[in-house]
Scaffold this active site. Structure first.
Site, PDB file in Angstrom:
ATOM      1  N   TYR A 143      49.944  24.311  49.035  1.00  0.00           N
ATOM      2  CA  TYR A 143      50.501  23.005  49.407  1.00  0.00           C
ATOM      3  C   TYR A 143      49.418  21.924  49.366  1.00  0.00           C
ATOM      4  O   TYR A 143      49.584  20.901  48.695  1.00  0.00           O
ATOM      5  CB  TYR A 143      51.092  23.102  50.814  1.00  0.00           C
ATOM      6  CG  TYR A 143      51.858  21.880  51.254  1.00  0.00           C
ATOM      7  CD1 TYR A 143      53.121  21.600  50.746  1.00  0.00           C
ATOM      8  CD2 TYR A 143      51.322  21.010  52.204  1.00  0.00           C
ATOM      9  CE1 TYR A 143      53.827  20.466  51.162  1.00  0.00           C
ATOM     10  CE2 TYR A 143      52.030  19.889  52.626  1.00  0.00           C
ATOM     11  CZ  TYR A 143      53.283  19.626  52.107  1.00  0.00           C
ATOM     12  OH  TYR A 143      53.976  18.509  52.533  1.00  0.00           O
ATOM     13  N   VAL A 186      58.058  20.953  66.232  1.00  0.00           N
ATOM     14  CA  VAL A 186      59.045  20.208  67.020  1.00  0.00           C
ATOM     15  C   VAL A 186      60.380  20.951  67.031  1.00  0.00           C
ATOM     16  O   VAL A 186      60.984  21.164  68.094  1.00  0.00           O
ATOM     17  CB  VAL A 186      59.218  18.762  66.490  1.00  0.00           C
ATOM     18  CG1 VAL A 186      60.351  18.058  67.220  1.00  0.00           C
ATOM     19  CG2 VAL A 186      57.915  17.974  66.650  1.00  0.00           C
ATOM     20  N   SER A 187      60.834  21.380  65.854  1.00  0.00           N
ATOM     21  CA  SER A 187      62.125  22.070  65.811  1.00  0.00           C
ATOM     22  C   SER A 187      62.047  23.421  66.528  1.00  0.00           C
ATOM     23  O   SER A 187      62.959  23.792  67.271  1.00  0.00           O
ATOM     24  CB  SER A 187      62.608  22.222  64.365  1.00  0.00           C
ATOM     25  OG  SER A 187      61.574  22.696  63.544  1.00  0.00           O
TER      26      SER A 187
HETATM   27  N1  UDP Z   1      52.871  25.528  66.110  1.00  0.00           N
HETATM   28  C1  UDP Z   1      53.041  26.204  67.318  1.00  0.00           C
HETATM   29  N2  UDP Z   1      54.204  26.862  67.541  1.00  0.00           N
HETATM   30  C2  UDP Z   1      55.235  26.862  66.647  1.00  0.00           C
HETATM   31  C3  UDP Z   1      55.071  26.155  65.424  1.00  0.00           C
HETATM   32  C4  UDP Z   1      53.871  25.504  65.197  1.00  0.00           C
HETATM   33  O1  UDP Z   1      52.139  26.223  68.173  1.00  0.00           O
HETATM   34  O2  UDP Z   1      56.282  27.484  66.935  1.00  0.00           O
HETATM   35  C5  UDP Z   1      51.618  24.787  65.897  1.00  0.00           C
HETATM   36  C6  UDP Z   1      50.931  25.070  64.565  1.00  0.00           C
HETATM   37  O3  UDP Z   1      50.074  26.179  64.661  1.00  0.00           O
HETATM   38  C7  UDP Z   1      50.192  23.768  64.320  1.00  0.00           C
HETATM   39  C8  UDP Z   1      51.092  22.720  64.951  1.00  0.00           C
HETATM   40  O4  UDP Z   1      51.926  23.406  65.868  1.00  0.00           O
HETATM   41  O5  UDP Z   1      48.957  23.756  64.986  1.00  0.00           O
HETATM   42  C9  UDP Z   1      51.943  21.971  63.950  1.00  0.00           C
HETATM   43  O6  UDP Z   1      52.560  22.918  63.131  1.00  0.00           O
HETATM   44  P1  UDP Z   1      53.676  22.562  62.090  1.00  0.00           P
HETATM   45  O7  UDP Z   1      54.046  23.829  61.385  1.00  0.00           O
HETATM   46  O8  UDP Z   1      54.755  21.787  62.736  1.00  0.00           O
HETATM   47  O9  UDP Z   1      53.011  21.545  61.054  1.00  0.00           O
HETATM   48  P2  UDP Z   1      51.560  21.389  60.397  1.00  0.00           P
HETATM   49  O10 UDP Z   1      51.070  20.110  60.936  1.00  0.00           O
HETATM   50  O11 UDP Z   1      50.672  22.541  60.805  1.00  0.00           O
HETATM   51  O12 UDP Z   1      51.822  21.380  58.936  1.00  0.00           O
END
Ligand code: UDP
Length: 311
Positions: A143, A186-187
């Site tokens: 990505y 968030v979701s």
């Molecule tokens: N994350 C988390 N729990 C979850 C999903 C994501 O703690 O159920 C954390 C993830 O490790 C990252 C952050 O939240 O540090 C944002 O993750 P996301 O996948 O939303 O997007 P990113 O910014 O990493 O592409």
């Protein structure tokens, strides 16, 4: 104007299509439905001027358009790592196909780039002139590097063939129509809280992200597409920065959920801090986000409550 939105049935794409239809443009929504969903654009199907094409941009296609928003690419780590080769192809073959289309039709093309361009950043907050800190061979590189190639392709088509381009770097975005199983923070937290399930924090939850509500975001995309004499790249995001633990506590507070917080392993190459410097967007586009996190989360909660109820 006739506007092509690739990834138009996705989370951000569907909000963008809605805004463009409201502004009386003819909108062609193109999607392969890998992560997008027809449901997201059901309300638009009966609107005059809205049409939908099932197509994967890694294959060439010929349509007439005045403007192209290229949003087609899985954006959640779970989905972009599911078929990493395909993710790179979307950003190399797909972006080349869309640039060829723009070159032939003389359309203006806007590329949805990403804060992942900055990788695990050494500069905080991130400004557009920072070149980033990306692992070129890691699990996120399909990505990150894909999106970096896409920016390079955009700039080369601009320099070599005078294609009219715009590059926007999108930071974390949330709101209604995120897929329940999207896998992003968030979701995930909202669905877990509403179902009373454990809230899964990856790592210690000290990592930070900055969350932009989707209506603010698409406003920024449109502003950039229609800006004169400014090709970007420009950061579009909300500079409010939160730890992931702080976000979990906020979601629990807003939902009154009995969910417990649990800690899981941190995914590889997960960036430690992320926050956009949006001074360029403010200066060049007069754009800044308007929706505060709690207000945005409330609206998102309403959507997820309805969606979960409807099965
Ligand atoms: N994350 C988390 N729990 C979850 C999903 C994501 O703690 O159920 C954390 C993830 O490790 C990252 C952050 O939240 O540090 C944002 O993750 P996301 O996948 O939303 O997007 P990113 O910014 O990493 O592409």
């Amino acid at each position: 104007m006739r506007v092509l939105v690739t990834g138009g049935a996705g989370f951000i794409g569907s909000h963008l299509c809605e805004l463009l239809v409201k502004a009386n443009h003819e909108v062609i929504c193109m999607d392969n439905y890998f992560t997008g969903s027809k449901k997201n654009v059901y309300p638009l199907l009966h609107r005059p001027g809205f049409e939908i094409i099932r197509h994967d941009i890694i294959n060439p296609i010929d349509v007439e358009a005045d403007q192209i928003y290229n949003l087609a690419c899985p954006a959640s780590p779970v989905f972009y790592q599911f078929n990493p080769v395909r993710t790179i192809q979307a950003n190399v073959l797909g972006v080349t196909n869309m640039l060829e289309l723009a070159k032939r039709t003389k359309a203006r093309i806007l590329q949805a780039s990403t804060s992942e361009i900055y990788g695990d950043p050494h500069v905080h907050p991130q400004r557009e002139d920072y070149w980033g800190n990306v692992n070129p061979i890691g699990v996120r590189s399909c990505y990150d590097e894909g999106k970096r190639v896409a920016e390079a392709l955009m700039m080369d088509y601009h320099r070599q063939f005078a294609v009219d381009i715009r590059i926007v770097r999108i930071f974390n975005t949330y709101g209604p129509r995120m897929a329940l199983n999207d896998g992003r923070v968030v979701s995930n937290f909202i669905v877990q809280a509403l179902r009373g399930e454990d809230i899964t924090i990856y790592g210690k939850g000290e990592q930070t992200r900055s969350f932009c509500y989707v209506s603010d975001l698409v406003g920024g995309l449109v502003a950039m597409m229609n800006a004169d004499n400014f090709i970007g790249p420009v950061n579009i995001g909300n500079p409010g920065e939160f730890t992931i633990l702080g976000l979990a506590e906020r979601v629990i507070r807003l939902t009154g959920s009995p969910s417990r917080i649990i800690f899981k392993e941190l995914p590889l190459d997960d960036p430690v801090r992320r926050r956009p410097d949006i001074s360029l967007a403010k200066a060049k586009l007069g754009w800044a986000p308007t929706i505060e996190i709690d207000a945005g989360l409330e609206r998102t909660l309403d959507y997820f409550r309805e969606t979960i109820k409807g099965g």
